[in-house]
Write a protein that holds these residues in place. Structure first.
Motif, PDB file in Angstrom:
ATOM      1  N   PHE A 105      36.504  41.748  65.277  1.00 39.74           N
ATOM      2  CA  PHE A 105      37.720  42.466  64.907  1.00 39.74           C
ATOM      3  C   PHE A 105      37.693  43.857  65.510  1.00 39.74           C
ATOM      4  O   PHE A 105      36.623  44.468  65.645  1.00 39.74           O
ATOM      5  CB  PHE A 105      37.842  42.598  63.377  1.00 39.74           C
ATOM      6  CG  PHE A 105      38.072  41.296  62.680  1.00 39.74           C
ATOM      7  CD1 PHE A 105      39.361  40.808  62.517  1.00 39.74           C
ATOM      8  CD2 PHE A 105      37.010  40.552  62.208  1.00 39.74           C
ATOM      9  CE1 PHE A 105      39.572  39.590  61.875  1.00 39.74           C
ATOM     10  CE2 PHE A 105      37.202  39.344  61.570  1.00 39.74           C
ATOM     11  CZ  PHE A 105      38.485  38.863  61.401  1.00 39.74           C
ATOM     12  N   SER A 106      38.884  44.368  65.843  1.00 39.60           N
ATOM     13  CA  SER A 106      39.004  45.748  66.327  1.00 39.60           C
ATOM     14  C   SER A 106      39.854  46.534  65.347  1.00 39.60           C
ATOM     15  O   SER A 106      40.839  46.014  64.801  1.00 39.60           O
ATOM     16  CB  SER A 106      39.645  45.776  67.717  1.00 39.60           C
ATOM     17  OG  SER A 106      38.777  45.179  68.657  1.00 39.60           O
ATOM     18  N   TYR A 107      39.457  47.779  65.128  1.00 35.68           N
ATOM     19  CA  TYR A 107      40.123  48.633  64.150  1.00 35.68           C
ATOM     20  C   TYR A 107      40.296  50.035  64.732  1.00 35.68           C
ATOM     21  O   TYR A 107      39.585  50.430  65.644  1.00 35.68           O
ATOM     22  CB  TYR A 107      39.266  48.783  62.878  1.00 35.68           C
ATOM     23  CG  TYR A 107      38.819  47.487  62.255  1.00 35.68           C
ATOM     24  CD1 TYR A 107      39.629  46.821  61.345  1.00 35.68           C
ATOM     25  CD2 TYR A 107      37.570  46.944  62.557  1.00 35.68           C
ATOM     26  CE1 TYR A 107      39.198  45.642  60.758  1.00 35.68           C
ATOM     27  CE2 TYR A 107      37.142  45.768  61.971  1.00 35.68           C
ATOM     28  CZ  TYR A 107      37.957  45.119  61.077  1.00 35.68           C
ATOM     29  OH  TYR A 107      37.532  43.956  60.497  1.00 35.68           O
ATOM     30  N   GLU A 108      41.222  50.775  64.152  1.00 36.55           N
ATOM     31  CA  GLU A 108      41.334  52.213  64.391  1.00 36.55           C
ATOM     32  C   GLU A 108      41.406  52.872  63.024  1.00 36.55           C
ATOM     33  O   GLU A 108      42.068  52.368  62.115  1.00 36.55           O
ATOM     34  CB  GLU A 108      42.594  52.556  65.185  1.00 36.55           C
ATOM     35  CG  GLU A 108      42.530  52.158  66.629  1.00 36.55           C
ATOM     36  CD  GLU A 108      43.746  52.626  67.431  1.00 36.55           C
ATOM     37  OE1 GLU A 108      44.491  53.517  66.960  1.00 36.55           O
ATOM     38  OE2 GLU A 108      43.954  52.097  68.530  1.00 36.55           O
ATOM     39  N   TYR A 109      40.715  53.979  62.880  1.00 37.90           N
ATOM     40  CA  TYR A 109      40.758  54.696  61.616  1.00 37.90           C
ATOM     41  C   TYR A 109      40.400  56.158  61.839  1.00 37.90           C
ATOM     42  O   TYR A 109      39.848  56.533  62.862  1.00 37.90           O
ATOM     43  CB  TYR A 109      39.849  54.058  60.559  1.00 37.90           C
ATOM     44  CG  TYR A 109      38.404  53.940  60.954  1.00 37.90           C
ATOM     45  CD1 TYR A 109      37.471  54.899  60.562  1.00 37.90           C
ATOM     46  CD2 TYR A 109      37.950  52.867  61.704  1.00 37.90           C
ATOM     47  CE1 TYR A 109      36.137  54.791  60.922  1.00 37.90           C
ATOM     48  CE2 TYR A 109      36.623  52.741  62.054  1.00 37.90           C
ATOM     49  CZ  TYR A 109      35.721  53.710  61.670  1.00 37.90           C
ATOM     50  OH  TYR A 109      34.407  53.593  62.029  1.00 37.90           O
ATOM     51  N   ASN A 110      40.774  56.971  60.848  1.00 32.00           N
ATOM     52  CA  ASN A 110      40.475  58.400  60.884  1.00 32.00           C
ATOM     53  C   ASN A 110      39.210  58.664  60.088  1.00 32.00           C
ATOM     54  O   ASN A 110      38.961  58.020  59.070  1.00 32.00           O
ATOM     55  CB  ASN A 110      41.634  59.212  60.289  1.00 32.00           C
ATOM     56  CG  ASN A 110      42.894  59.057  61.102  1.00 32.00           C
ATOM     57  OD1 ASN A 110      42.875  59.162  62.323  1.00 32.00           O
ATOM     58  ND2 ASN A 110      43.997  58.770  60.432  1.00 32.00           N
ATOM     59  N   SER A 122      37.151  51.076  66.898  1.00 31.43           N
ATOM     60  CA  SER A 122      35.903  50.374  66.602  1.00 31.43           C
ATOM     61  C   SER A 122      36.081  48.872  66.765  1.00 31.43           C
ATOM     62  O   SER A 122      37.049  48.301  66.264  1.00 31.43           O
ATOM     63  CB  SER A 122      35.474  50.684  65.166  1.00 31.43           C
ATOM     64  OG  SER A 122      34.280  50.017  64.840  1.00 31.43           O
ATOM     65  N   THR A 123      35.163  48.258  67.476  1.00 30.35           N
ATOM     66  CA  THR A 123      35.114  46.804  67.549  1.00 30.35           C
ATOM     67  C   THR A 123      33.870  46.371  66.792  1.00 30.35           C
ATOM     68  O   THR A 123      32.767  46.849  67.053  1.00 30.35           O
ATOM     69  CB  THR A 123      35.049  46.320  69.016  1.00 30.35           C
ATOM     70  OG1 THR A 123      36.238  46.738  69.676  1.00 30.35           O
ATOM     71  CG2 THR A 123      34.925  44.797  69.080  1.00 30.35           C
ATOM     72  N   ARG A 124      34.065  45.496  65.825  1.00 28.51           N
ATOM     73  CA  ARG A 124      32.966  45.017  64.982  1.00 28.51           C
ATOM     74  C   ARG A 124      32.793  43.523  65.221  1.00 28.51           C
ATOM     75  O   ARG A 124      33.755  42.792  65.393  1.00 28.51           O
ATOM     76  CB  ARG A 124      33.266  45.289  63.520  1.00 28.51           C
ATOM     77  CG  ARG A 124      33.383  46.770  63.253  1.00 28.51           C
ATOM     78  CD  ARG A 124      33.624  47.071  61.790  1.00 28.51           C
ATOM     79  NE  ARG A 124      33.832  48.488  61.646  1.00 28.51           N
ATOM     80  CZ  ARG A 124      32.866  49.399  61.693  1.00 28.51           C
ATOM     81  NH1 ARG A 124      31.623  49.024  61.839  1.00 28.51           N
ATOM     82  NH2 ARG A 124      33.133  50.674  61.582  1.00 28.51           N
ATOM     83  N   PHE A 125      31.540  43.099  65.217  1.00 24.71           N
ATOM     84  CA  PHE A 125      31.250  41.718  65.546  1.00 24.71           C
ATOM     85  C   PHE A 125      30.074  41.212  64.725  1.00 24.71           C
ATOM     86  O   PHE A 125      29.187  41.984  64.349  1.00 24.71           O
ATOM     87  CB  PHE A 125      30.946  41.571  67.045  1.00 24.71           C
ATOM     88  CG  PHE A 125      29.865  42.491  67.540  1.00 24.71           C
ATOM     89  CD1 PHE A 125      28.541  42.085  67.580  1.00 24.71           C
ATOM     90  CD2 PHE A 125      30.180  43.779  67.949  1.00 24.71           C
ATOM     91  CE1 PHE A 125      27.548  42.945  68.033  1.00 24.71           C
ATOM     92  CE2 PHE A 125      29.190  44.642  68.406  1.00 24.71           C
ATOM     93  CZ  PHE A 125      27.873  44.222  68.444  1.00 24.71           C
ATOM     94  N   PRO A 126      30.073  39.908  64.442  1.00 25.25           N
ATOM     95  CA  PRO A 126      28.935  39.337  63.711  1.00 25.25           C
ATOM     96  C   PRO A 126      27.724  39.210  64.633  1.00 25.25           C
ATOM     97  O   PRO A 126      27.865  38.859  65.807  1.00 25.25           O
ATOM     98  CB  PRO A 126      29.442  37.963  63.276  1.00 25.25           C
ATOM     99  CG  PRO A 126      30.502  37.612  64.265  1.00 25.25           C
ATOM    100  CD  PRO A 126      31.104  38.910  64.721  1.00 25.25           C
ATOM    101  N   VAL A 137      25.932  43.109  61.207  1.00 32.20           N
ATOM    102  CA  VAL A 137      27.228  43.468  61.781  1.00 32.20           C
ATOM    103  C   VAL A 137      26.989  44.519  62.856  1.00 32.20           C
ATOM    104  O   VAL A 137      26.359  45.546  62.595  1.00 32.20           O
ATOM    105  CB  VAL A 137      28.198  44.034  60.719  1.00 32.20           C
ATOM    106  CG1 VAL A 137      29.492  44.503  61.360  1.00 32.20           C
ATOM    107  CG2 VAL A 137      28.476  42.993  59.646  1.00 32.20           C
ATOM    108  N   GLY A 138      27.485  44.235  64.044  1.00 36.99           N
ATOM    109  CA  GLY A 138      27.401  45.188  65.134  1.00 36.99           C
ATOM    110  C   GLY A 138      28.712  45.916  65.277  1.00 36.99           C
ATOM    111  O   GLY A 138      29.772  45.395  64.922  1.00 36.99           O
ATOM    112  N   SER A 139      28.653  47.132  65.796  1.00 30.45           N
ATOM    113  CA  SER A 139      29.892  47.859  66.058  1.00 30.45           C
ATOM    114  C   SER A 139      29.744  48.695  67.326  1.00 30.45           C
ATOM    115  O   SER A 139      28.662  49.191  67.639  1.00 30.45           O
ATOM    116  CB  SER A 139      30.298  48.746  64.879  1.00 30.45           C
ATOM    117  OG  SER A 139      29.378  49.768  64.673  1.00 30.45           O
TER     118      SER A 139
END
Length: 144
Positions: A105-110, A122-126, A137-139
């Motif tokens: 999954f890819s996310y954007e956050y403050n 951020s891209t997070r992956f198992p 979890v990798g990021s």
């Protein structure tokens, strides 16, 4: 394995160890591992891996700069120990989604890090073991 009578390693076991340790497959594995370490250490993006309890188990040098912490300070800590409460809650939710669904999954956050407000992509992956079970979890993160 040692021989109980002599306390020495049996000849066959010793011979097998020598064959395996000098096999092309082992050499290829060593080379692949070396390449991955180089990529991890020199990638300009912040890369980290957290265990299933949300504790950092690996951070690359770019992640150290990104979060303003040495690896020795980050390892074993949770995101709640590093980020502000709101961002930590969001990251924990994202990690849970990756673990539960087992996909990228890819996310954007403050976030506020060391008094600086940032917008993060951020891209997070198992991270899976050889059996396919999610074990971490990798990021990969960058400042927008």
């Amino acid at each position: 394995m040692t021989s109980q009578a002599s306390g020495r390693e049996p000849r066959l076991t010793k011979a097998l160890r020598q064959i395996v340790s000098s096999s092309p497959a082992v050499e290829e594995l060593k080379e692949s591992s070396s390449l991955l370490v180089e990529l991890f250490d020199h990638c300009p993006l912040a890369i980290s891996i957290k265990d299933l309890d949300g504790r950092y188990i690996m951070v690359n040098p770019s992640a150290e700069k990104f979060f303003g912490l040495k690896a020795s300070e980050a390892l074993g800590k949770s995101v709640a120990d590093i980020l502000d409460v709101q961002a930590a809650s969001e990251v924990a939710r994202q990690d849970d989604q990756v673990i539960r669904i087992g996909d990228v999954f890819s996310y954007e956050y403050n976030v506020e890090i060391n008094g600086q407000k940032k917008r993060i992509a951020s891209t997070r992956f198992p991270v899976r073991n050889r059996k396919g079970t999610v074990v971490a979890v990798g990021s990969i993160n960058t400042d927008l």
